[in-house]
Scaffold this motif. Structure first.
Motif, PDB file in Angstrom:
ATOM      1  N   GLY A  41       0.835  -1.177  -0.100  1.00  0.00           N
ATOM      2  CA  GLY A  41       0.030  -0.030   0.027  1.00  0.00           C
ATOM      3  C   GLY A  41       1.062   1.478  -0.016  1.00  0.00           C
ATOM      4  N   ASP A  42       0.252   2.448  -0.072  1.00  0.00           N
ATOM      5  CA  ASP A  42       0.958   3.465  -0.096  1.00  0.00           C
ATOM      6  C   ASP A  42       1.032   4.313   1.300  1.00  0.00           C
ATOM      7  N   ARG A  43       0.332   3.643   2.237  1.00  0.00           N
ATOM      8  CA  ARG A  43       0.709   4.313   3.664  1.00  0.00           C
ATOM      9  C   ARG A  43       1.745   3.629   4.205  1.00  0.00           C
ATOM     10  N   VAL A  44       2.724   4.073   4.548  1.00  0.00           N
ATOM     11  CA  VAL A  44       3.927   3.513   4.913  1.00  0.00           C
ATOM     12  C   VAL A  44       4.530   3.977   6.322  1.00  0.00           C
ATOM     13  N   VAL A  45       4.947   2.770   7.203  1.00  0.00           N
ATOM     14  CA  VAL A  45       5.323   2.976   8.560  1.00  0.00           C
ATOM     15  C   VAL A  45       6.648   2.461   8.552  1.00  0.00           C
ATOM     16  N   VAL A  46       7.855   2.801   8.720  1.00  0.00           N
ATOM     17  CA  VAL A  46       9.105   2.469   8.945  1.00  0.00           C
ATOM     18  C   VAL A  46       9.282   2.369  10.655  1.00  0.00           C
ATOM     19  N   LEU A  47       9.720   1.020  11.046  1.00  0.00           N
ATOM     20  CA  LEU A  47       9.768   0.700  12.535  1.00  0.00           C
ATOM     21  C   LEU A  47      11.471   0.234  12.724  1.00  0.00           C
ATOM     22  N   MET A  48      12.052   1.113  13.718  1.00  0.00           N
ATOM     23  CA  MET A  48      13.478   0.712  14.107  1.00  0.00           C
ATOM     24  C   MET A  48      13.695   0.039  15.682  1.00  0.00           C
ATOM     25  N   LEU A  93      10.369   5.754  -1.679  1.00  0.00           N
ATOM     26  CA  LEU A  93       9.395   6.308  -0.984  1.00  0.00           C
ATOM     27  C   LEU A  93       9.871   7.670  -0.585  1.00  0.00           C
ATOM     28  N   PRO A  94       8.561   8.531  -1.012  1.00  0.00           N
ATOM     29  CA  PRO A  94       8.997  10.071  -0.687  1.00  0.00           C
ATOM     30  C   PRO A  94       8.789  10.561   0.672  1.00  0.00           C
ATOM     31  N   SER A  95       8.075   9.736   1.688  1.00  0.00           N
ATOM     32  CA  SER A  95       8.062   9.816   2.725  1.00  0.00           C
ATOM     33  C   SER A  95       7.371   8.691   3.596  1.00  0.00           C
ATOM     34  N   ALA A  96       7.336   8.819   4.935  1.00  0.00           N
ATOM     35  CA  ALA A  96       6.716   7.780   5.642  1.00  0.00           C
ATOM     36  C   ALA A  96       6.652   8.066   7.199  1.00  0.00           C
ATOM     37  N   VAL A  97       5.762   7.478   7.922  1.00  0.00           N
ATOM     38  CA  VAL A  97       5.835   7.629   9.236  1.00  0.00           C
ATOM     39  C   VAL A  97       6.997   6.649   9.905  1.00  0.00           C
ATOM     40  N   ILE A  98       7.690   7.499  10.426  1.00  0.00           N
ATOM     41  CA  ILE A  98       9.040   7.005  11.042  1.00  0.00           C
ATOM     42  C   ILE A  98       8.891   6.483  12.590  1.00  0.00           C
ATOM     43  N   GLY A  99       9.296   5.440  12.928  1.00  0.00           N
ATOM     44  CA  GLY A  99       9.006   5.134  14.297  1.00  0.00           C
ATOM     45  C   GLY A  99      10.074   4.157  15.030  1.00  0.00           C
ATOM     46  N   GLY A 100      10.233   4.173  16.234  1.00  0.00           N
ATOM     47  CA  GLY A 100      11.204   3.440  16.764  1.00  0.00           C
ATOM     48  C   GLY A 100      11.129   3.276  18.260  1.00  0.00           C
ATOM     49  N   THR A 101      12.085   2.308  19.065  1.00  0.00           N
ATOM     50  CA  THR A 101      11.833   2.033  20.384  1.00  0.00           C
ATOM     51  C   THR A 101      13.211   2.333  20.694  1.00  0.00           C
ATOM     52  N   SER A 102      13.500   3.185  21.897  1.00  0.00           N
ATOM     53  CA  SER A 102      14.833   3.354  22.523  1.00  0.00           C
ATOM     54  C   SER A 102      15.591   3.990  21.527  1.00  0.00           C
ATOM     55  N   LEU A 103      16.855   3.265  21.085  1.00  0.00           N
ATOM     56  CA  LEU A 103      17.596   3.624  20.144  1.00  0.00           C
ATOM     57  C   LEU A 103      16.695   4.071  18.793  1.00  0.00           C
ATOM     58  N   GLY A 104      16.014   3.275  18.443  1.00  0.00           N
ATOM     59  CA  GLY A 104      15.180   3.670  17.389  1.00  0.00           C
ATOM     60  C   GLY A 104      14.262   4.692  17.381  1.00  0.00           C
ATOM     61  N   ALA A 105      13.779   5.070  18.591  1.00  0.00           N
ATOM     62  CA  ALA A 105      13.262   6.306  18.868  1.00  0.00           C
ATOM     63  C   ALA A 105      13.950   7.418  18.423  1.00  0.00           C
ATOM     64  N   ASN A 106      15.026   7.603  19.071  1.00  0.00           N
ATOM     65  CA  ASN A 106      16.233   8.702  18.654  1.00  0.00           C
ATOM     66  C   ASN A 106      16.769   8.633  17.195  1.00  0.00           C
ATOM     67  N   VAL A 107      16.676   7.543  16.729  1.00  0.00           N
ATOM     68  CA  VAL A 107      16.856   7.598  15.416  1.00  0.00           C
ATOM     69  C   VAL A 107      15.820   8.140  14.535  1.00  0.00           C
ATOM     70  N   ALA A 108      14.519   7.969  14.739  1.00  0.00           N
ATOM     71  CA  ALA A 108      13.552   8.535  14.200  1.00  0.00           C
ATOM     72  C   ALA A 108      13.468  10.166  14.375  1.00  0.00           C
ATOM     73  N   LEU A 109      13.867  10.683  15.609  1.00  0.00           N
ATOM     74  CA  LEU A 109      14.085  12.067  15.728  1.00  0.00           C
ATOM     75  C   LEU A 109      15.156  12.484  14.781  1.00  0.00           C
ATOM     76  N   GLU A 110      16.182  11.967  14.743  1.00  0.00           N
ATOM     77  CA  GLU A 110      17.298  12.188  13.718  1.00  0.00           C
ATOM     78  C   GLU A 110      16.767  12.282  12.405  1.00  0.00           C
TER      79      GLU A 110
END
Length: 291
Positions: A46-53, A115-132
């Protein structure tokens, strides 16, 4: 005399057979950044994309259950092994590891998948990477799902937890190899047993380089930058965890102008009792794609 008629009894229809919950399509792939191979798995389409780290020393497997739930809700979900984790390359040079570098890897994943864009998410280290990611390329992040962010309040607990691991990897490598050997002997097949054994399967040289690069580099964007991040964010925090203090999550949500805060009941709620937080994540992602 004929027998009295038997009164009719309304028999309820049988319960419908529950629909089989089919597992979403899962495809694994890899790409190269700076000569280093990074691995990922895609769930759904689909076109609605979520990236998880994932968190530090964990792998993309930790987010497989959430990815499948979001994929069943109609999202295309991509879980990424950052450099030094999981199936991705594990170089032994500490300069290769940093939060900004991990953020660049997430952006490179979007480039690789076109992908032009996505919702970027993560836990702990992955959360900080999403901020970056939001700092490095704001247009690529439609929204951020930030679970257990690590900011100033976590520095002491983080050093107390990970400095002994760094010491062991540098000066007692046989202990790291022994733990990895024991972890490889554990039978696989259970989600969380596999997550734990993945985490314990380390080699001392890349493990030391990873911990050195992360612990002695920039942990998170400073407050002055966080206050300028206009990306919508869902921040998830909890109490009773010194490595992921409630104060860090609460502070981050207050710093970011378009952030909302959800308090988890425990550090493992999203893993062990996921309905409430999964619903919050789905609702947030839906709003990101409506805007």
């Amino acid at each position: 005399m004929s027998p009295a008629p038997v009164p009719a009894v309304d028999v309820p229809p049988p319960d419908p057979v529950p629909a089989r919950r089919t597992r979403p399509i899962e495809l694994s792939g890899s790409f190269t950044v700076g000569g280093q191979r990074l691995c990922y798995t895609e769930y759904g389409t689909g076109d609605r994309v979520v990236v998880l780290m994932h968190g530090i020393m964990f792998t993309r497997r930790m987010h497989a259950p959430l990815a499948r739930r979001l994929a069943r809700a109609g999202y295309r979900v991509v879980t990424l092994d950052l450099l030094g984790h999981g199936d991705s390359a594990r170089p032994a040079e500490s300069w290769r590891y940093s939060m900004p570098a991990f953020g660049e890897q997430a952006v490179a994943l979007l480039d690789h998948l076109e992908l032009p864009s996505a919702v970027i998410g993560g836990t702990s280290l992955g959360a900080n990477v999403a901020l970056e990611v939001a700092v490095a390329d704001p247009a690529r992040a439609r929204g951020l799902v930030v679970e257990m962010p690590v900011l100033d309040n976590a520095i002491v607990a983080g050093l107390l937890t990970f400095a002994p691991l760094l010491f062991a990897a540098r000066f007692l490598p046989v202990t790291v190899r022994g733990v990895a050997l024991a972890a490889n002997l554990v039978p696989h097949g259970s989600q969380w047993v596999d997550v734990v054994t993945d985490t314990l399967t380390q080699q001392p040289e890349p493990m030391a380089a990873l911990l050195h690069g992360v612990l002695f580099g920039r942990i998170a964007p400073p407050k002055s930058i966080r206050r300028s991040l206009a990306t919508p964010a869902l921040v998830i925090g909890h109490e009773g965890d010194p490595i992921h203090p409630f104060g860090d999550a609460d502070t981050l949500a207050a710093d970011m102008p378009n952030a909302e805060f959800v308090q988890a009941r425990s550090p493992v709620e999203l893993r062990m009792d996921p309905q409430r937080l999964t619903a919050a994540i789905k609702d947030f992602a839906e709003r990101c794609y409506e805007s």
